[in-house]
Structures are given as C-alpha cells and as structure tokens.
Design a protein around this motif. Sequence first.
Motif, mmCIF file in Angstrom:
data_model
loop_
_atom_site.group_PDB
_atom_site.id
_atom_site.type_symbol
_atom_site.label_atom_id
_atom_site.label_comp_id
_atom_site.label_asym_id
_atom_site.label_seq_id
_atom_site.Cartn_x
_atom_site.Cartn_y
_atom_site.Cartn_z
ATOM 1 N N SER A 1 0.868 -1.175 0.000
ATOM 2 C CA SER A 1 0.000 0.000 0.000
ATOM 3 C C SER A 1 0.907 1.227 0.000
ATOM 4 C CB SER A 1 -0.919 0.009 1.224
ATOM 5 O OG SER A 1 -1.695 1.191 1.255
ATOM 6 N N ASN A 2 0.724 2.097 -0.997
ATOM 7 C CA ASN A 2 1.628 3.228 -1.210
ATOM 8 C C ASN A 2 0.917 4.546 -0.937
ATOM 9 O OD1 ASN A 2 3.137 1.116 -2.183
ATOM 10 N ND2 ASN A 2 3.009 1.741 -4.319
ATOM 11 N N ALA A 3 1.638 5.512 -0.418
ATOM 12 C CA ALA A 3 1.098 6.853 -0.197
ATOM 13 C C ALA A 3 2.239 7.865 -0.191
ATOM 14 C CB ALA A 3 0.318 6.923 1.109
ATOM 15 N N GLU A 4 1.868 9.077 -0.562
ATOM 16 C CA GLU A 4 2.851 10.161 -0.587
ATOM 17 C C GLU A 4 2.581 11.120 0.557
ATOM 18 O OE1 GLU A 4 4.418 13.763 -3.539
ATOM 19 O OE2 GLU A 4 2.863 12.376 -4.213
ATOM 20 N N LEU A 5 3.617 11.510 1.277
ATOM 21 C CA LEU A 5 3.518 12.494 2.350
ATOM 22 C C LEU A 5 4.175 13.780 1.877
ATOM 23 C CD1 LEU A 5 2.885 13.376 5.257
ATOM 24 C CD2 LEU A 5 5.115 12.440 5.932
ATOM 25 N N LYS A 6 3.390 14.888 1.897
ATOM 26 C CA LYS A 6 3.916 16.209 1.552
ATOM 27 C C LYS A 6 3.847 17.107 2.775
ATOM 28 C CE LYS A 6 3.113 16.525 -3.436
ATOM 29 N NZ LYS A 6 2.443 17.286 -4.522
ATOM 30 N N ILE A 7 4.947 17.749 3.092
ATOM 31 C CA ILE A 7 4.999 18.711 4.190
ATOM 32 C C ILE A 7 4.947 20.100 3.566
ATOM 33 C CG2 ILE A 7 6.264 19.486 6.220
ATOM 34 C CD1 ILE A 7 5.242 16.585 6.286
ATOM 35 N N LEU A 8 3.915 20.856 3.922
ATOM 36 C CA LEU A 8 3.656 22.139 3.283
ATOM 37 C C LEU A 8 4.381 23.266 4.016
ATOM 38 C CD1 LEU A 8 -0.181 21.682 2.753
ATOM 39 C CD2 LEU A 8 1.670 21.196 1.139
ATOM 40 N N ALA A 9 4.788 24.280 3.269
ATOM 41 C CA ALA A 9 5.405 25.478 3.840
ATOM 42 C C ALA A 9 5.251 26.599 2.829
ATOM 43 C CB ALA A 9 6.874 25.241 4.169
ATOM 44 N N SER A 10 4.343 27.587 3.116
ATOM 45 C CA SER A 10 4.130 28.685 2.176
ATOM 46 C C SER A 10 3.522 29.865 2.904
ATOM 47 C CB SER A 10 3.209 28.248 1.042
ATOM 48 O OG SER A 10 1.925 27.956 1.535
ATOM 49 N N ALA A 11 3.836 31.054 2.411
ATOM 50 C CA ALA A 11 3.210 32.274 2.924
ATOM 51 C C ALA A 11 1.752 32.322 2.460
ATOM 52 C CB ALA A 11 3.978 33.493 2.420
ATOM 53 N N PRO A 12 0.889 33.066 3.168
ATOM 54 C CA PRO A 12 -0.524 33.138 2.775
ATOM 55 C C PRO A 12 -0.699 33.691 1.362
ATOM 56 C CG PRO A 12 -0.229 33.968 5.006
ATOM 57 C CD PRO A 12 1.151 33.801 4.422
ATOM 58 N N VAL A 13 -1.627 33.078 0.628
ATOM 59 C CA VAL A 13 -1.975 33.515 -0.723
ATOM 60 C C VAL A 13 -3.485 33.406 -0.880
ATOM 61 C CG1 VAL A 13 -1.755 33.040 -3.187
ATOM 62 C CG2 VAL A 13 0.234 32.792 -1.705
ATOM 63 N N PHE A 14 -4.112 34.481 -1.423
ATOM 64 C CA PHE A 14 -5.531 34.448 -1.763
ATOM 65 C C PHE A 14 -5.654 34.287 -3.272
ATOM 66 C CE2 PHE A 14 -5.640 36.651 2.309
ATOM 67 C CZ PHE A 14 -6.696 36.003 2.952
ATOM 68 N N LEU A 15 -6.364 33.277 -3.709
ATOM 69 C CA LEU A 15 -6.501 33.028 -5.141
ATOM 70 C C LEU A 15 -7.422 34.046 -5.804
ATOM 71 C CD1 LEU A 15 -6.754 29.134 -5.191
ATOM 72 C CD2 LEU A 15 -4.771 30.573 -5.653
ATOM 73 N N HIS A 16 -8.369 34.617 -5.057
ATOM 74 C CA HIS A 16 -9.354 35.535 -5.638
ATOM 75 C C HIS A 16 -9.405 36.795 -4.790
ATOM 76 C CE1 HIS A 16 -10.478 32.077 -7.977
ATOM 77 N NE2 HIS A 16 -10.657 31.400 -6.837
ATOM 78 N N ASN A 17 -9.172 37.909 -5.411
ATOM 79 C CA ASN A 17 -9.124 39.152 -4.672
ATOM 80 C C ASN A 17 -9.305 40.307 -5.663
ATOM 81 O OD1 ASN A 17 -8.770 40.910 -2.545
ATOM 82 N ND2 ASN A 17 -6.527 40.747 -2.515
#
Length: 1093
Positions: free
Chosen positions: A464-480
């Motif tokens: 059984s396979n799975a990918e682990l991603k550790i996120l790191a990003s400054a805030p971003v609004f897609l719609h503004n």
Amino acid sequence: MGSPWKPFLLLSVISGLSDFARAVAARPISYAALLRMKADSSSGLDSRSRPRQHHGGGLVTPDWPAFSSHPLSALSLLSSQEDYRSEENEDFGPVFLHEPGDVLFPLDSDERKVVLRCEARGNPPPTYSWYINGTEVDGAADYRYSFVDGNLIITNASERTDYGKYQCKAENVLGSVLGREALLQFAYLGAFSGKTRGGVSVREGQGVVLMCTPPPHSPEIIYSWVFNEFPSFVAEDSRRFISQDTGNLYISKVQPSDVGSYICLVKNTVTNARVLSPPTPLTLKTDGIMGEYEPKIEVHFATSVLAARGVAVRLECFALGNPVPTITWRKINGNIPKKARLRKSQAVLEIPNIQLEDSGTYECKAENPRGGTAFKGHLQVYTLPQWVRMINDTQMDSGEKLQWECKAMGRPRPTYHWLLNGLPLTSQGRVEIVNGELIIHRVQQADSGMYQCVAGNKYGAIYSNAELKILASAPVFLHNPVRVIATLGKDVSLECKPRASPKPRITWKRADRRIQQSRRFMLLRNNTLRIVNSSRADEGSYVCRAENQLGSAEMTAVLWVKEAMRVELSPSRVEVTVGESVVLSCKAAHDTSLDVAFQWLFDQKPINFHQHGGHFEYIQTQSSAVDLMIRSILLKHAGKYGCRAQTSADTVSVAAELLVRGPPGPPGVVIVEEITDTTATLSWTRGLDNHSPISTYNLQARSPFSLGWQTVKTDPEPVTGDMESAMAVELNPWVEYEFRVVASNAIGTGDPSAPSRGVRTTEAVPSVAPSNVSGGNGRRHELVISWEPVSEEFQNGEGFGYIVAFRANGTRGWKEKMVTSADSTTYKYRDETFPPLTPFEVKVGVYNNKGDGPFSRVVVIHSAEGEPREAPGDVKAYGISSSEIRVTWKAPNPGPGRPRGYEVSYWKDMEQEESGTKQRTVKNETSMVLTGLEGNSLYRVTVKGFNSIGPGPTAAAVAANTRKAPPAQPPANLVWIQEGNNVSLNWEPVKAKDNESDVIGYMVLLKQEGRGHNQVTRTINPSTMLLLPEGGTYTIDVRALSEGGEGAVSAQARVVTSSGVRAKSSQRSVHCAPPGLTWAAMLLVLLVPSASW
C-alpha cells in the motif's frame, strides 16, 4: 432577455462548482490523488493505487458555507476552476499503472526474449530500475539486459542465470516506490535416461508398482502409460491406477492379460512437449498363484497438505491387495464438502474452489475380505494477504503529527514492515512503528517522500503506497477582491480561506479599523465573518488579513445589500378533472439591478420538460413572470407544484396544490367472508375516491370456465358507494372462483382491486341435464344411446355421473343404468330378444354425491338394424380396356341391415385373395370401374355390402379378362395438304403385334393455340379431312384406337393458316422449329415436334 433558462442554468452551474470548491477547500485534491483514485477503482488484490486521504490537521479548518445568505457564489466558482487547473500540473510522486506479473517462460520458445512490464506515472516523470533477488540489474555490465521505457527485456534468458524474483523501482525527485515481486521461472522437459530398464516378474494375483522416474522438468507434468505400443494407453480402473504425484503405475492384482511392455509417457503442461521412457517388461512367474492378502496402501497424499484458497485440491489414495481393495473417504470430525467429487474408481478425491472451512483431517480407507488399512492427512488452506485498510496520500503542516495505519487479513496472519523511498523504515527518534501503524511526531520537510506499507506472509506480500507532503508557504488568496450580494435583513457570511502553511493568523478590518466580536459581527472558528440581520449600512469593503512566519496577504470582500425578493404563485389551490388542463402563473418582485431565473418543481423535484409525455410546458410571459401549462391532466399529476425564483442575492420558493378529480382508485384487499353453494359474501376496503364520491361498486368473478372476468349479480343490487360488503349470488356450486371489486363515480370507472384468494363454492345436487340425447346404429341387438356431457362447471360436486333410462315403446317400467364416468358420452345396451329397429323411449339424468339431478326430455331411439344380411346379386365383370374392368351387381332385398355402400375386391388369377386390392363405392352405386390393371390378364372379383355396423356376406367370385394392350407404334409419315380452311391429312396404317389389340380405327385431335378450341375426329381409314374454323395456329396429332384403348400418339403437326395459300409438307422425324422464321416460311412447315398429348 432571451431564454428564461440561461440565467438559471448559469446559476446552477455556479452553485454546483461552488459546492465542489468548498468540499476541496480544506485539503485540495491533487491531480496525483485523482490518478490514484482512478487506479484504485480497478485494482485487484495487489493494487498499489492510493485513494486520497483528507487529513484533519491540515492548513485550513473544515469547510463552511461560502456565503450563507445565498447558495450561489462567483468566488467559489472561480476558486474551484483555478484550483483544479493549477493542481493538474502539481508535482507528485510515482504511481504504478502496471506492475510485472509472474512469468513462466518456455526454454524451447523461438522468441528467446523475456519481457517484464512496468509502468508508472508521476510529475516529473519517473525513472526506473530493476532488482533480481535484491540485487540491482546492471544493463551496462550484461548486454542481455535492456530497458525500454520501464520494461525489462532479457535476451537469451536461461534458468541458471535469470531464475528468481524481480522488482521494479520507480522514482522521481519526490520519492521512489518498489513494485511487487514477480517470479521468473522456466518451462522445460528433459529426456528419459536411455538405459535399458530391467523387467519386473510377479505371481498372478500379486500387486506391482512400475516406476516412471521422470526426467528433469518444470513446471508440473502429466503422466500416462502406454501398453505394448503407442497409442495403446493403460486404462485406469479399480485395479490399475496412475499417480499424478509420483508418475508410477500401480496394479493392485496382476492378471495374465497384464503381461507385456509398459512405457511411461510424460507431457509438459506449458510447452506440450512429450517424451517416452524406455519400456519396462512385466512377466508372470511360473511358481504358482498368489493367494489372497489384505490391502496395502502404496500411494497416498501427504500427512500435511497446504493449498491456497480458491484452487482445486486433488488427494490420491490407492492400495494393492487380493481381492482388489475398495477405497472409501471420510473427513474426521466433519463431512466431506458437497462440492467434492470422487474420481478414478474412488482413488482420487477432488475438492474444487477450496475454502477455509474445507480444512481438516481426511482419511482414506482400503478394504477387502482379508482386512483393511487407512491413512490420514491434514489439509490446511492458506490465503494470501488482502487489504482491510490502506494508507492514503497526505499533506500536512510542519510540526504536526502523522499517524498512518494499514491492516490486512490472511492465513497465516500477515506481518508488516514499512519502506520510505524504497528503503526500510524503522522505529527511531520521532518515528514509531508498531506492526501496521506508523507514527511520526512533529513532521519536518525531510519526512516528505513515498511511503509503503508491506503486509506479507510466507505465501506472498502486498503493498500500500502513499505520498507524504509537508507544506510550507506564505498566505496567498486566489481571488481578490471578492464581491458578495446579500439580502436585506438576512445573515451574511464572508469567508476567508487563504492558502498557507503553517496555519495563518486571521484578522478582519473595515475602513482600516479592526472588527471586534459583537452581537452583529461574529468571528467564527473557521475565520468566517458573519454579519447578523444585514442592513444598507453594512455595505462596503471588508478586509481579511492572513499572516504566518513566512509572510502575509490581504483579501477584500465588497458587500452589497439588496431588497428581499417577493414571489407570488396563483392559483394557490386548484381542482381539475382528469383530461382537463390548467395554467399556474409565477411572478417575482425583485431588485431591478439583478436578473432572476425561474425553476418549476413537482413534489419538490425539478420538472424535466422533455419528459412526461408533453403534459408540461414552460411559458415565459415577462422577464419576471413565467407560466406552467399542464395539459391533459392525469391522476398522477396531483400534488404540490413549486416555483423557485433565484437571483444572485437570494432564492424564494412558493408552492401551489393541484387536486385532480378522476375515476376511483382500486379498492383494498377483497376478503371472502362466507361461501355457500351459490353465494359468496365479500368485503373490501375503500380505495381513493380521487375527489369525486364513489357511487357504486361492481363485483366481478373469474373461474376456470369463464372467459376472463365477468360481472356477477349481487345482493343488494346495486352496491352503493357507502358499502364495503355485498353478496355475489347465482354462482355455480363446486366451482373455484376469484373475486375482485371495481369502483365507479361520476367521472368514470376505476381500476379493479387485486383478486381475492381462490375459493370453491360448496357442493349441491346437479341442476343441469345432458343435452342432445340421440343414438342408433350399433351392432345387431344393440341399443346405442349418446349425449353431450355436462360441463364440469355444472356438475355441482364430486362423484358426478349419468343415469340412462329407457323402455320399449308401449311398455311401462323404465330400465335405469348408472354411468359413473363424468366424461362418458355413450351407453350401449344389448338384448338379443328384441328385433332390429325396435323403437325405445330414452332419457338421460345426472347425479353426484349430493343426490340425483334432472333428466333430459324423452326421445325415441331405434335399436341397431345390424350389418347387411344378404350378399349382392347378379355380379358381372368384363374388360373394357387393357387396364380397366367394369363390375356390376344388384342390391340385396330391402330390410334390416341395409348396405350403406359396397366393397369390391379383386386379384389376379394366380394370386391369393388375401393379397387382393379393395375399393369402396362412394354411396350405394351398383357398378364400379377397376383401373390400373395389367393388360391381357385374368382377374377374380368379389362384392359385398357394408354399413356402419360392419360388412355383410360376400358374393361369389367372378372372373374377367383385361384386353390386350393398345398398339405401341404411333401413326407415322403424316402428310397434309392445306387449301383455305380445309386440311387433308394422311398417315401410314398402324399394324398391331401379336400381343397387342387389333386396330379398329384412328382418333385425330385438332387443337387451336390460345383459344382452347378442340376438335376430335374418329375414322376407320388412315386419312381424314379437317375443317379449320378460322385463321390461327393449330396442332394436330393422331392415335390408333383398339379394344385395349388408345395407342401411342404420333408426332405433332403445327399448322398456321392464312387465306388463299396452298401448301404441302411431310414429316418423318421430330424437329424443333428454328428461330426467326418468317411468316411465309412458316406456312411451309407442317410438323413441329412437341410432347405427346
């Protein structure tokens, strides 16, 4: 404003996509995860596909309504579209699309290449490497290995160097995964040793085992034995057995017929190659015959048998002994599975599709009169691991806790180990592994990668396979900015959902002032700003600020507050009758700056105007008003109709009720309360009146004798609509009935109720007498009485029969006879004292177990007159041609036994009368012409009368000769001369042979084509003059006449007439007219041969 549906359809699409955007807002679904979901949907036991895991501790809190004041949000639409487009191109780790399977490669194959397939997807695209028995395959060091895409190709493969377990590894910058193990085996079959085998000598009655000693092979082989010479194979029975485990031939008791040469033949199941062993001679010793001895089991299954679930298991057991032993099987502490089958005279027990419950101890027993012996072995069923719980792709913020658990079932119980990027992962530091559970505390960027949980037992492993991603990003609004429309007086929610990791801090501002929590302005836990009871004063811009240690961002939400929309639907309640039509009108009053879209609903479901048989029509009357036309209304159209009006600010729904008057619905369950011989008391429950009172009920019945459902008479009559019980009357006794009830009202008659259970009326004395009583005929001294039987419908009970009563005219007492069969139609009474044609008075009655019923009316029937008593008189016979004899006779004197016809029998003088031919007259004719006879032959002829009773006496036989046959030679050399309409015709005379009749004349046949005109001329001379009635085409042929009949026909002459022409011609042979003759030439043609007449 165009189509009324365009605004609504746009808003519907926006609403649907908005829901989708909100569903994925807490954890965006990546393209890789969608790919893994697709792969998982079609995966089997060993699938590596990975459904996406929606982890609860991610960047954003669980989803909440985008703007609770209205369900349609342009922000949600744009967000979902752009999210999906952006994540199609996101990076993701390898996902297997195809993994190698086990390969069994024939060594004698013409194609000496082994191909192991491997394919994976990822972004960036993955690269591949291969491992054999844990060692990486080096394509540069061995030219036999080549790589095409992810596939491994082995050229000139051999068992010594290439046998083993292969694994494919796919990797990219995000990590690597190992594929399942694939076993590469080789199929081959060696040759037997050429060394001569020694003979085997045993006593008669002794058992023997002939060894096969197969050559090297892979995989399994099939054994058979040849006796003396190919293809004479040894047939297996209770005395002889070929083991498919050892290959040996076992003969429990040798007989003299077994002496000979034996050859073991083996066949490879993959390559189909066959090889033969050297022969083994079997001879009998001469020092005596072996006496009886108890069985000895020579071949049996193992003491411990392992089998995978789902396969077929084959257990062998065979014994030597004298007499030949009998094999029996049993399962200790249980029953042998019903699906099991015994083969080879019970020497083999086969269990197909074996399951865990089939495990246990099995025993085979061999017995004969000298004793018995048994063998026991344990059958154990194992299963490969199967996933119960798998791990899923996960995205997390750094510092959070990862907890994965995988779980599999199998027998033996699986064990677990974990891989990270294809390498073993063990418990250390922040990593804890307990069986199938993996915990990583305070995850870091270095923990990102491809993880694999491996569950295995000694029979196989699954991944059984799975990918682990550790996120790191400054805030971003897609719609503004975001624009929001609210309804005056309603609550409105402004969402704030930035992309950020770690989770940002959220603040709201208006006009550069921070918004504080109050009764009207509420800051929810999911960072949404809710404004309670919105007003015009709340219009303006609101700023959401998101900030974490990596940066900050702001989003502006512009709020507009509009007046609430009002919707009116008329009429609000309407009653109609089935078949009528109605129009519902819907009007909306709303802010003019907003467009409005309408939707019609029926019982809270949107109406599809392309369905429903054209009963519904959408009509746009104004930009803010629509109508619903309902045509030819049916009962099913009754219900609640809704009009839903939508703007970008709010949605308002109103409803109207439609009542439909129609024929009543079917009454409820019909129950037979009481049953007699002619009545049935029924009860039922009221059905729907469909808004028109029920006026009457109609009771119907069905029996095996009725044509479908029939209305029955009732008590009372009529049955009014307020009643729920009535009596069906004038039924037939002893008949099985079903009943149903139909309701009617002022509008019409409704559907019937379901039928009641079948019930039978009670028995009664028969009430219907037989009809059409008649009789007559029969043999002498018989009185035959017949009638039409009474239908079962009117027999009224069991034990039904007939009473036949009769008496001679002028007598008093009736004679009565019982006929016990209900199907009888005839009764015969015999009395030799009464003369033929005696008149009788006759009547036929009926009875059953309840008593006697009525008699029919009295009719007069005469007793039988009997068969003819006298033979025909003055019988004469004489030949009239070579194939015909005329027979005449006189009818016998009138009286009882009058003939209804005559039978003529005839046979040749040298034959027996029994072999003769019989012919009957159509009626009472007193002559007959016998045809189809042989010429110049003597025949014997008899005549006798017959009637319906039988034949009478036969008259004495008379003799008659047929004439000689007519001449076989046809008239020849026809010559004719035509002048005008006169034709003079001449031919050569016909001379009869000794065995033919003398010629007494000729017959000339003149036929006109196309007119049907025929003219026959007879003459005693070989010439005649013919008169042609008119112009045209004629045919002429000639026959000789004799006492034996007409002779053979001459060649046919064809004459075409034309006025004023004289022509002459003769014909000595048969010809066909040539094509394209002119009319002038045809006048010169006398004879055109054709078929005989």
